[in-house]
Design a protein around this motif. Structure first.
Motif, PDB file in Angstrom:
ATOM      1  N   THR A  93       4.069  20.046 -27.171  1.00  0.00           N
ATOM      2  CA  THR A  93       4.684  20.449 -25.912  1.00  0.00           C
ATOM      3  C   THR A  93       4.549  21.943 -25.659  1.00  0.00           C
ATOM      4  OG1 THR A  93       6.290  18.659 -26.065  1.00  0.00           O
ATOM      5  CG2 THR A  93       6.843  20.481 -24.605  1.00  0.00           C
ATOM      6  N   PHE A  94       4.583  22.726 -26.746  1.00  0.00           N
ATOM      7  CA  PHE A  94       4.618  24.179 -26.610  1.00  0.00           C
ATOM      8  C   PHE A  94       3.240  24.834 -26.728  1.00  0.00           C
ATOM      9  CE2 PHE A  94       8.671  22.685 -28.302  1.00  0.00           C
ATOM     10  CZ  PHE A  94       9.512  23.106 -27.300  1.00  0.00           C
ATOM     11  N   LYS A  95       2.223  24.037 -27.017  1.00  0.00           N
ATOM     12  CA  LYS A  95       0.833  24.480 -26.988  1.00  0.00           C
ATOM     13  C   LYS A  95       0.452  25.501 -28.050  1.00  0.00           C
ATOM     14  CE  LYS A  95       0.006  21.788 -23.598  1.00  0.00           C
ATOM     15  NZ  LYS A  95      -0.727  20.529 -23.894  1.00  0.00           N
ATOM     16  N   GLU A  96       1.340  25.817 -28.956  1.00  0.00           N
ATOM     17  CA  GLU A  96       0.983  26.723 -30.041  1.00  0.00           C
ATOM     18  C   GLU A  96       1.970  26.576 -31.189  1.00  0.00           C
ATOM     19  OE1 GLU A  96       2.973  31.020 -29.362  1.00  0.00           O
ATOM     20  OE2 GLU A  96       1.437  30.530 -27.866  1.00  0.00           O
ATOM     21  N   ARG A  97       1.522  26.974 -32.380  1.00  0.00           N
ATOM     22  CA  ARG A  97       2.417  27.018 -33.529  1.00  0.00           C
ATOM     23  C   ARG A  97       1.893  28.064 -34.502  1.00  0.00           C
ATOM     24  NH1 ARG A  97       4.973  22.177 -37.386  1.00  0.00           N
ATOM     25  NH2 ARG A  97       6.299  23.603 -38.578  1.00  0.00           N
ATOM     26  N   THR A  98       2.765  28.943 -34.944  1.00  0.00           N
ATOM     27  CA  THR A  98       2.398  29.977 -35.912  1.00  0.00           C
ATOM     28  C   THR A  98       2.984  29.627 -37.270  1.00  0.00           C
ATOM     29  OG1 THR A  98       2.330  31.679 -34.187  1.00  0.00           O
ATOM     30  CG2 THR A  98       2.536  32.429 -36.472  1.00  0.00           C
ATOM     31  N   ILE A  99       2.141  29.636 -38.298  1.00  0.00           N
ATOM     32  CA  ILE A  99       2.552  29.286 -39.656  1.00  0.00           C
ATOM     33  C   ILE A  99       2.066  30.382 -40.593  1.00  0.00           C
ATOM     34  CG2 ILE A  99       2.432  27.548 -41.497  1.00  0.00           C
ATOM     35  CD1 ILE A  99       1.744  25.468 -39.428  1.00  0.00           C
ATOM     36  N   THR A 100       2.947  30.899 -41.435  1.00  0.00           N
ATOM     37  CA  THR A 100       2.518  31.902 -42.405  1.00  0.00           C
ATOM     38  C   THR A 100       1.605  31.253 -43.436  1.00  0.00           C
ATOM     39  OG1 THR A 100       4.340  31.570 -43.977  1.00  0.00           O
ATOM     40  CG2 THR A 100       4.753  33.070 -42.123  1.00  0.00           C
ATOM     41  N   ILE A 101       0.789  32.051 -44.085  1.00  0.00           N
ATOM     42  CA  ILE A 101      -0.112  31.523 -45.110  1.00  0.00           C
ATOM     43  C   ILE A 101       0.697  30.913 -46.250  1.00  0.00           C
ATOM     44  CG2 ILE A 101      -1.912  32.110 -46.769  1.00  0.00           C
ATOM     45  CD1 ILE A 101      -2.774  32.153 -43.839  1.00  0.00           C
ATOM     46  N   ALA A 102       1.807  31.568 -46.607  1.00  0.00           N
ATOM     47  CA  ALA A 102       2.655  31.029 -47.672  1.00  0.00           C
ATOM     48  C   ALA A 102       3.232  29.669 -47.270  1.00  0.00           C
ATOM     49  CB  ALA A 102       3.786  32.006 -47.994  1.00  0.00           C
TER      50      ALA A 102
END
Length: 408
Positions: free
Chosen positions: A173-182
């Motif tokens: 729905t939000f068209k993006e997701r940020t995930i840390t490498i850890a």
């Protein structure tokens, strides 16, 4: 040797998982992943208990034949019954449902109650562990789940592509997701000895998933965000909707602003968009406030605090109850930019948070469980890190394991 089971035709079936399961830590090999998907497809919306299911060999081995394939399935049954999920606990509510917590506790739960190869029937008889029922059954009551089509899942070959697909599907729905490498390493159950160099992780996992998912309903691109010269986060950007999906506007020929397209795709109606447009034109807030609200609501939705993102976003815009927070955050960012000085050039490095290394040592996944571990965390640091040139550094009140290199 049993005869090969006839290939079961692909059915465009919808499967569901609780978002806590999507964000749990676990890993599969491809055969285990196929059995898992096959069992998901056999769950019905009204099921209140797990049932034992028969899965034909054709669903697990696909086009493969021969004795080695059957031997691998037998071994897979043995392995998958030892798989455990490291998953957040859900909280019981007065309504009889279970929801996620802001600060959840985690626990290990065995995945399977049974998985057995039956040669006379030419397939596997299996059932899920009853302890994971809240994560797979009666999900509409909890309101915190994600749906996917079996047809799309069957296009994925790699386990990592399968996991990334669900992690992004949750945020479709939000068209993006940020995930840390850890976080990414944790979610994919990657241990310290697996893909220690980011370039290898990028090639073997991110780029491979991007290629496999290109033919699904979740194609993506990604951006790498760095701290100094070290990649710290991956920002996944989901592709725009297919052409032909037109958002209603006052004038068919008018260009649709990006903010309006985003809100429409989330589910904000045409009349509500008109109100937002009027507020923008009258200067009650700026376009960046809309983006800020969408990010905040996305976080609340992920934590299970809201069930209907479109309604929450519209209310925050109309009532402007997040406007003061937005302005304060904007002021803080601008102030920080003014006082910051350029960071000195430093050598490339490999770094890990000490707390995350300890977490992985104390809660090893299936890969690490097969390896010989040190008796204590201190011995583990000596054997794996200090011997290889790492040292402990304090950074903003947090301890890191850091190894400086001239070239990565």
């Amino acid at each position: 040797m049993p005869t090969k089971s006839p290939l079961v035709p692909i059915v465009d079936k919808t499967v569901a998982q609780h978002n806590a399961l999507i964000n749990a830590r676990f890993s599969f090999v491809p055969l285990e992943m196929r059995l898992f998907i096959s069992l998901l497809t056999r769950i019905e919306p009204g099921d209140e208990q797990f049932r034992e299911h028969f899965v034909p060999m054709a669903e697990i081995i696909h086009e493969r034949t021969g004795g080695s394939a059957y031997d691998e399935v037998k071994q897979m049954c043995n392995n998958i019954t030892s798989r455990r999920l490291y998953i957040e606990k859900l909280i019981d509510t007065q309504q009889g449902t279970r929801k996620r917590s802001k600060k959840p506790d985690f626990e290990f739960i065995p995945l399977m109650a049974k998985a057995a190869y039956e040669s006379d029937r030419g397939g596997v008889v299996a059932s899920f562990n009853p302890l994971i029922m809240p994560y797979l059954l009666q999900l509409r009551e909890s309101g915190n789940f994600t749906l996917a089509q079996l047809e799309q899942l069957n296009k994925l070959k790699s386990f990592y592509s399968y996991r990334i697909y669900w992690l992004l599907k949750e945020y479709a729905t939000f068209k993006e997701r940020t995930i840390t490498i850890a976080q990414l390493r944790f979610l994919l159950d990657l241990q310290e000895g697996e893909y220690p160099r980011f370039n290898n992780l990028r090639t073997r996992i991110l780029d491979k998933a991007q290629t496999e998912m290109q033919s699904t309903d979740m194609p993506f691109t990604y951006e790498l965000q760095k701290q100094g010269k070290v990649v710290s986060e991956v920002k996944f950007l989901l592709a725009a909707p297919a052409e032909g999906k037109v958002m209603p506007t006052k004038s068919p020929s008018a260009e649709v602003p990006a903010w309006a397209q985003t809100l429409a795709e989330i589910g904000v109606g045409e009349k509500s968009l008109a109100v937002v447009r009027q507020q923008l034109e009258s200067g009650e807030y700026e376009v960046d406030y809309i983006a800020y609200v969408v990010r905040i609501v996305a976080s609340q939705f992920r934590k299970g605090k809201i069930k209907k993102p479109a309604g929450a976003i519209y209310k925050a815009l109309i009532e402007k109850y997040l406007l003061a927070d937005y302005q304060q955050a904007k002021t803080a960012v601008n102030t920080k930019r003014k006082v910051e000085t350029p960071a000195p050039s430093i050598a490339s490095e490999v770094s890990f948070r000490l707390s995350e290394v300890r977490e992985m040592f104390e809660n090893p996944g299936p890969y690490a469980q097969r390896q010989k571990q040190a008796d204590t965390f201190e011995q583990h640091l000596q054997q794996v890190y200090f011997r290889d040139g790492f040292r402990i550094e304090d950074r903003e009140g947090e301890q890191w394991l850091v190894k400086h290199n001239e070239k990565l």
